[in-house]
Design a protein around this motif. Sequence first.
Motif, short mmCIF file in Angstrom:
data_model
loop_
_atom_site.label_atom_id
_atom_site.label_comp_id
_atom_site.label_asym_id
_atom_site.label_seq_id
_atom_site.Cartn_x
_atom_site.Cartn_y
_atom_site.Cartn_z
N UNK A 1 0.83 -1.20 0.00
CA UNK A 1 0.00 0.00 0.00
C UNK A 1 0.87 1.26 0.00
N UNK A 2 1.90 1.30 0.84
CA UNK A 2 2.74 2.50 0.89
C UNK A 2 3.56 2.66 -0.39
N UNK A 3 3.74 1.57 -1.15
CA UNK A 3 4.47 1.64 -2.41
C UNK A 3 3.56 1.92 -3.59
N UNK A 4 2.27 2.05 -3.34
CA UNK A 4 1.32 2.32 -4.41
C UNK A 4 1.58 3.69 -5.02
N UNK A 5 1.51 3.82 -6.35
CA UNK A 5 1.68 5.14 -6.97
C UNK A 5 0.53 6.10 -6.69
N UNK A 6 -0.60 5.56 -6.23
CA UNK A 6 -1.77 6.38 -5.94
C UNK A 6 -1.79 6.72 -4.45
N UNK A 7 -1.44 7.96 -4.11
CA UNK A 7 -1.35 8.33 -2.70
C UNK A 7 -2.72 8.41 -2.01
N UNK A 8 -3.79 8.47 -2.81
CA UNK A 8 -5.13 8.56 -2.21
C UNK A 8 -5.68 7.19 -1.83
N UNK A 9 -5.01 6.11 -2.23
CA UNK A 9 -5.52 4.78 -1.92
C UNK A 9 -5.44 4.53 -0.42
N UNK A 10 -6.44 3.88 0.14
CA UNK A 10 -6.44 3.58 1.57
C UNK A 10 -5.85 2.21 1.84
#
Length: 428
Positions: free
Chosen positions: A48-57
């Motif tokens: 999750x923290x490596x996701x390119x989408x910072x808005x993802x929960x």
Amino acid sequence: MFTRLRLKNFKAWRDTGDLALKPVTMLLGTNSSGKSSLIQSLLLLKQTVQSPDRTVHLNLGGDEVNDLFNFGSFDDLLNQSADSLRQFTIAFDFERAEPERIKEGKFECSYGQTSSGSVVVQTLKLQTDKRLFQAVRREKGAFSILVDEESQPRMKGRDCAPERSIALSADVIARLDKDGPLAEDLSLAIRRELESISYLGPLRRKPERDYPWNKTKPGDVGSDGRAAIDALLASALLKGEEQNVVVEGVSKWLKRMKVAERLEVRQQGRSNRYELVIHRDGVACNLRDVGIGVSQVLPVLVVAYFAPKGSTIILEEPEIHLHPLAQSVLAELFVEVSRQRRVQFVVETHSEHLFRRMQTLVARQKVSTDNVALYFVEREGTSAHLRTLALDDFGRLPDWPPGFFGDAMGETREQARLMFERQKKSAP
């Protein structure tokens, strides 16, 4: 280093209680008991923290290249016996040895589901040095931000939603004024702790006869060990302070396991292809031509020396395809490398030999019970249950779980009984 983990209503777990994590932590138990769920909770946050989408929960996965797991849907993560709130919680404590502002901290996040089926943060708690920052979900996607024990929120709104489960938004940090830098540092420390996880799963790639190399150093070895060879080549061929550290470390432990004397990297002519050569009993063989156990343990040994200092290394079934002696030596690897390189090992295993050697290391005072944690996971109905395997200073386990590693004494008694019966029948 992670020092505590707690899960509520997550997959097989109704509530783990506080699970203490040590420099070496071993998880044992039967198949499908819930061991892997403990590991997957941290890996879920890492991806999750490596996701390119910072808005993802919460990044449930699906990208086969960049994600560690495809966790499916919210219902696949929720314990079947969860209450009507339909929420699950992941919490952990950590401490960092590096010279940073945040030396230790706490993370706790509860997740629910929106009417559209998305996973969303319900309550996020970030804590350090007796300072507490909370983001609490209200109606229609709005969040309230609270600090310490204040009864009134500092701010409210949809723009107060947390980012990637672990961080307050830049707008919230700015509006927190003098408390903003601490909240930002805490979020960054949590992110670094999760990003420092190196994970190696139980299914590793088969060896090739030779490998291409583009003269670069990989970021990690990959969950299936796909980049372990690149890490070896980088260690052997790239000049720097740590040149040959990985190759020498791997060779050392292959020798102690009595599966090889050393490992050598050979270039194929002037090409960009290289082969790995295993030396044993005066004979040099290509990695492809030796037993599968060597190639399967190779990524385990590589990640132990390739992961940066301060990392947490998560391993599933590191003992696969190894003979009993080599399985035992893995315990020595975890204890020695953890101390020398300041890395943490969290190991899911079925190996009795590995566990027995850990008992011996405690008895020999090679490792103290303060630095090793052992847990047995068992299933009770639809939920998992955790049992602490508390060794004394002599490595003894006074309270063995039923069915722990089968029934060796029972097998011995049965063999003796059958032997006496046969002797009695054959007697004149």
